[in-house]
Design a protein around this motif. Structure first.
Motif, PDB file in Angstrom:
ATOM      1  N   ALA A  16      33.914 107.053 -11.451  1.00 43.25           N
ATOM      2  CA  ALA A  16      34.088 106.589 -12.829  1.00 43.25           C
ATOM      3  C   ALA A  16      33.749 107.697 -13.830  1.00 43.25           C
ATOM      4  CB  ALA A  16      33.204 105.370 -13.080  1.00 43.25           C
ATOM      5  N   HIS A  17      33.451 108.902 -13.304  1.00 39.99           N
ATOM      6  CA  HIS A  17      33.211 110.029 -14.213  1.00 39.99           C
ATOM      7  C   HIS A  17      34.542 110.577 -14.681  1.00 39.99           C
ATOM      8  CE1 HIS A  17      28.900 110.478 -13.878  1.00 39.99           C
ATOM      9  NE2 HIS A  17      29.015 110.184 -12.598  1.00 39.99           N
TER      10      HIS A  17
ATOM     11  N   LYS B 243      38.168 106.064 -11.481  1.00 35.17           N
ATOM     12  CA  LYS B 243      38.090 104.604 -11.519  1.00 35.17           C
ATOM     13  C   LYS B 243      38.348 104.140 -12.944  1.00 35.17           C
ATOM     14  CE  LYS B 243      34.587 104.194  -7.896  1.00 35.17           C
ATOM     15  NZ  LYS B 243      33.125 104.076  -7.690  1.00 35.17           N
ATOM     16  N   PRO B 244      38.946 103.006 -13.195  1.00 36.17           N
ATOM     17  CA  PRO B 244      39.396 102.089 -12.147  1.00 36.17           C
ATOM     18  C   PRO B 244      40.637 102.603 -11.414  1.00 36.17           C
ATOM     19  CG  PRO B 244      40.021 101.280 -14.313  1.00 36.17           C
ATOM     20  CD  PRO B 244      39.196 102.496 -14.543  1.00 36.17           C
TER      21      PRO B 244
ATOM     22  N   LEU C 198      35.545  97.503 -14.520  1.00 31.36           N
ATOM     23  CA  LEU C 198      37.004  97.448 -14.617  1.00 31.36           C
ATOM     24  C   LEU C 198      37.644  97.734 -13.259  1.00 31.36           C
ATOM     25  CD1 LEU C 198      38.287  99.152 -17.879  1.00 31.36           C
ATOM     26  CD2 LEU C 198      38.793  96.860 -17.027  1.00 31.36           C
TER      27      LEU C 198
ATOM     28  N   ASN D 193      32.979  97.863  -5.185  1.00 23.29           N
ATOM     29  CA  ASN D 193      33.922  98.978  -5.077  1.00 23.29           C
ATOM     30  C   ASN D 193      34.370  99.162  -3.628  1.00 23.29           C
ATOM     31  OD1 ASN D 193      33.591  99.446  -7.783  1.00 23.29           O
ATOM     32  ND2 ASN D 193      32.165 101.170  -7.525  1.00 23.29           N
TER      33      ASN D 193
ATOM     34  N   HIS E 125      31.399 105.686 -17.996  1.00 22.24           N
ATOM     35  CA  HIS E 125      31.119 105.438 -16.582  1.00 22.24           C
ATOM     36  C   HIS E 125      30.801 103.960 -16.346  1.00 22.24           C
ATOM     37  CE1 HIS E 125      28.774 105.575 -12.806  1.00 22.24           C
ATOM     38  NE2 HIS E 125      29.600 106.566 -12.509  1.00 22.24           N
TER      39      HIS E 125
ATOM     40  N   ARG F 154      33.934 101.687 -16.747  1.00 17.40           N
ATOM     41  CA  ARG F 154      34.939 101.845 -15.707  1.00 17.40           C
ATOM     42  C   ARG F 154      34.559 101.118 -14.420  1.00 17.40           C
ATOM     43  NH1 ARG F 154      38.550 105.903 -17.011  1.00 17.40           N
ATOM     44  NH2 ARG F 154      37.880 106.759 -18.991  1.00 17.40           N
ATOM     45  N   THR F 155      33.276 101.062 -14.155  1.00 11.83           N
ATOM     46  CA  THR F 155      32.848 100.484 -12.879  1.00 11.83           C
ATOM     47  C   THR F 155      33.248  99.010 -12.757  1.00 11.83           C
ATOM     48  OG1 THR F 155      31.117 102.130 -12.775  1.00 11.83           O
ATOM     49  CG2 THR F 155      30.866 100.227 -11.353  1.00 11.83           C
TER      50      THR F 155
END
Lengths: 641, 129
Positions: free
Chosen positions: B88-89, B109-110, A289, B18, A283, A286-287
């Motif tokens: 992002a999970h 995400k991404p 990215l 975001n 998690h 990814r944020t």
């Protein structure tokens, strides 16, 4: 005799003396004639032997003996010894009038009048009770001495060993001779000795009467065992300390099983933490990215901006690297999910040809870009299979992209084919750089690319093949390759047509072949999710008289065992979905398979647990041939043993 | 004759960066974007604005995306608004949980701007423009 010289009070007449003897009731006191006939009788004799004086006087004293002793001439022999030695003592069984026995202590004395033998005086006591008590004590002692599962010993009040049984010898390795008189300290570990544990235990036992203890103890050979000890103070009725009784049991197996269970629990907790950690890492990575890729794409696609080629190219480099990072994250997560046994399999009917078409469509731009021909050849007969489509697609995508990646010119050919009745396969052949024989081992290892420069040139995480092979294993299939350096490689995936036990329509080919052979060789079912490990079992049992049938998952292993009832089963512990312990439980719970000996095969030493759960033996990986053969010989069919 | 109003999308995400990516993308696409930085604000705006689509982050301060969605789907006034998780999970089970509370889509995400643009077109205009 001059009566005047005697003290009047000490004078006892013959009659008085006779009366005294006759009235003694606890001892049989009587006279025998020189021939052995009974001459006199007293009250004790009547009580003891049951005869009245009138019925016994004049009879041969033989009748007091057991018939066998009388027949063996014992009565005469005793008299002869009394004659020769003056008197004789004898202990043994005698018989009463009513035929019952008693344990007698008899003293026979030859009586002379001058040189003339008058007869024999005989005094007999009934020692039956004492004899019984003594027998009991001896039996108890023998019992204690012969007990082998418990070390039972006595210590004197200072803690020195005064008795030692078989169990103690077996448990601790010392003979009775070596330890009697020695302090018990030698059984303790240096740590316990430094902490004065033996003294402390004795002190508690003396103060409180009793103490229990568990801990490591040392055998004569220096090895340790986990002891369960009970130490009890033994006292006389008046409270004097006689010593200590010490009973020790070897609980090493239980201790190890408990330790293993605790460790397993720890591992489970650690594994859960790892999963949570991975989820969090995923998690958190990814944020950022999301922003890197998102904003770069915004800039790259902004029509209001005029970017020169250099800057447009720079943005593409940022994007490519961000995507590579994303691929790495995804694959590391994939791998850890598979390794943690968390990968879930969704079974569905799949048309492999359709999946292959889709995969090739995805890969075609990549091939076109390098000028490589990409072809698909489909053998009729593989219309519909049951498997996990997502995982199948992942494997195929990886194989085809890999082939294109490592091929600079020529072609990549994908072939779909039948394999026997129950399996099917896909081979991806390329005309690429190939793999040198010395690098074969590296191919399926994580983060290894045979040519490191490729990583920079071609991208890729180095995880693709490792994941693909693990996925193939999950789908109860295999992933293998052939390669020649400079000429190309061929990677082949082989899968069952129907995944899952319920759907398994026929036995795997190996069994079919075995049955067709018609020989009477006993069958070994080897269960392991690692194809290499299975291959090792097969190789090791070549020419051993055993035939090996392999199963690549717990489920199919149980199914196989139920179907063909092998002579013996080897069972891997670490397997996804159903691990070896679960499979073992299922095998032992089913009447059809409960009697088949199971040999656990594991990287960990857990023999204690294995045996406790019903396995016959446990071997450490990697398996070596002598150990395997010896074990199969021990638990396998008798004619091979 | 009134011009058809621009599609309106509610974005619930607590991270400004975001929101910024999607803000710029939707501006280019002619989509009106309403933004909320937490679940409670998201619920309030969903009820007052009744957007055409809700983009819902899952990890949110206060009310998280799962329960916000569950509340929206339980309310007849908002139950009809499609909700797409943008999150992002990416672990096993995350998507199943999202579907279970009534989410209509799930994007990890991404996000890839090109496929995300296609998704938006489809959701608010019924197909690529």
């Amino acid at each position: 005799m001059d009566a005047g010289k005697q003290e009047p009070t000490m004078t006892v007449g013959a009659d008085q003396f006779r009366l005294l003897v006759e009235s003694v009731s606890d001892y049989a006191i009587f006279m025998l004639e020189p021939s052995g006939r009974v001459a006199t009788w007293n009250k004790g004799a009547r009580n003891l032997k049951g005869y009245e004086a009138k019925e016994i006087i004049g009879s041969a004293y033989e009748r007091f003996f057991l018939p066998e002793d009388a027949a063996a001439g014992k009565p005469r022999r005793l008299l002869d010894r009394a004659l020769a030695e003056g008197h004789v003592e004898d202990e043994g069984w005698r018989m009463r009038k009513d035929g019952t026995r008693f344990w007698a202590l008899a003293v026979i004395t030859a009586i002379y009048d001058g040189d003339h033998l008058v007869g024999f005086g005989k005094v007999t006591r009934d020692l039956t009770e004492r004899k019984r008590a003594e027998d009991q004590r001896r039996q108890f002692e023998m019992l204690v001495k012969s007990v082998t599962d418990y070390a039972i010993l006595m210590l004197d009040p200072t803690g020195k060993i005064s008795s030692w049984n078989k169990g103690a010898q077996q448990l601790k390795g010392y003979t009775e001779r070596e330890v009697i008189g020695q302090p018990m300290h030698r059984f303790y570990t240096p740590e316990d000795l430094a902490a004065h544990r033996p003294e402390a235990l004795l002190a508690i036992a003396e103060r409180e009467g009793h103490v229990e203890d568990e801990g490591w103890r040392v055998r004569k050979d220096g090895t340790r065992f986990w002891a369960d000890v009970v130490l009890t103070a033994v006292r006389e009725d008046d409270g004097t300390l006689v010593g200590f009784a010490k009973i020790t049991r070897d609980l090493t197996e239980r201790k190890l099983a408990e330790d293993l269970a605790a460790r397993t629990l720890q591992l489970q907790i650690a594994n859960k933490l790892k999963s949570e950690l991975l989820a969090n890492i995923s998690h958190e990575l990814r944020t950022p990215l999301n922003s890197i890729i998102g904003y770069t794409q915004l800039v790259a696609t902004d029509d209001t901006l005029t970017l020169d080629d250099l800057n447009a190219g720079n943005l593409q480099i940022v994007l490519r690297n961000a995507r590579h990072l994303l691929a790495l994250i995804n694959e590391v997560l994939d791998l850890s999910k598979i390794e943690a046994g968390q990968a879930v399999i969704h079974l569905e009917p799949v048309d492999p040809a359709q999946t292959l078409h889709a995969v090739l469509t995805t890969c075609r731009p990549q091939a076109d870009e390098k000028g490589i021909a990409l072809s698909l050849e489909i053998e009729a007969g593989v219309e519909l299979v049951v498997t996990d489509e997502t995982k199948l697609r992942q494997i195929l995508l990886n194989l085809v992209t890999n082939a294109i990646k490592f091929t600079d010119q020529g072609q990549v050919d994908v072939r779909l084919m039948q394999v026997g009745e129950t399996r099917w396969g896909v081979c991806v052949d390329d005309t690429g750089s190939g793999i040198a024989p010395e690098h074969r081992e590296l191919v399926f290892q994580e983060f290894r690319q045979v040519d490191a420069s490729h990583t920079r040139r071609q991208g890729g995480t180095g995880l693709g093949l490792a994941i693909s092979r693990k996925l193939a294993g999950l789908l109860e299939g295999t992933l293998t390759f052939e390669s020649e350096l400079g000429r190309g490689s061929s990677f082949c995936l082989e899968l069952p047509r129907q995944l899952g036990i319920a759907a398994e329509p026929a036995l795997p080919p190996l069994v079919a072949a075995a049955s067709a052979g018609g020989t009477n060789e006993p069958i070994v079912v080897a269960i392991d999710d690692d194809p290499e490990a299975l291959r090792l079992v097969v190789e090791n049992l070549k020419g051993s008289g055993f035939r090996v049938v392999t199963a690549s998952s717990g489920e199919s292993g149980v199914h196989l065992a139920q179907t063909i009832r092998p002579a013996i089963i080897t069972l891997d512990v670490m397997m996804p979905r159903q691990d070896g312990w679960m499979v073992l439980r299922r095998l032992k719970a089913d009447a059809a398979t409960a009697d088949i000996p199971v040999v656990m095969v594991s990287f960990l030493e857990n023999r204690g647990l294995a045996i406790q759960l019903g396995a016959s033996e446990s071997l450490m990986k990697p398996i070596d041939r002598p150990a395997l053969l010896a074990t199969l010989g021990r638990f396998g069919p008798k004619e091979l043993a | 004759m009134t011009r058809p109003r621009a599609p309106r999308v509610l974005l619930v995400d607590d991270v400004e960066d975001n929101r910024g990516v999607i803000r710029q993308l939707t501006r280019r696409m002619g989509i009106e974007l309403i933004e909320a930085a937490d679940g409670l604000e998201g619920l309030r705006l969903a009820r007052s604005e009744v957007p055409d689509l809700i983009l819902m982050d899952l990890s949110l301060p206060g009310i998280d995306g799962w329960s916000a969605t569950a509340q929206l789907k339980a309310d007849p006034a908002t139950a009809g608004i499609p909700v797409v998780a943008v999150t992002a999970h990416a672990m096993a089970g995350d998507e199943e949980r999202a579907r279970a509370v009534g989410m209509d889509g799930y994007v990890t995400k991404p996000i890839d701007l090109f496929s995300f643009r296609d998704l938006l077109e489809q959701m608010v205009r019924g197909g690529p423009a």
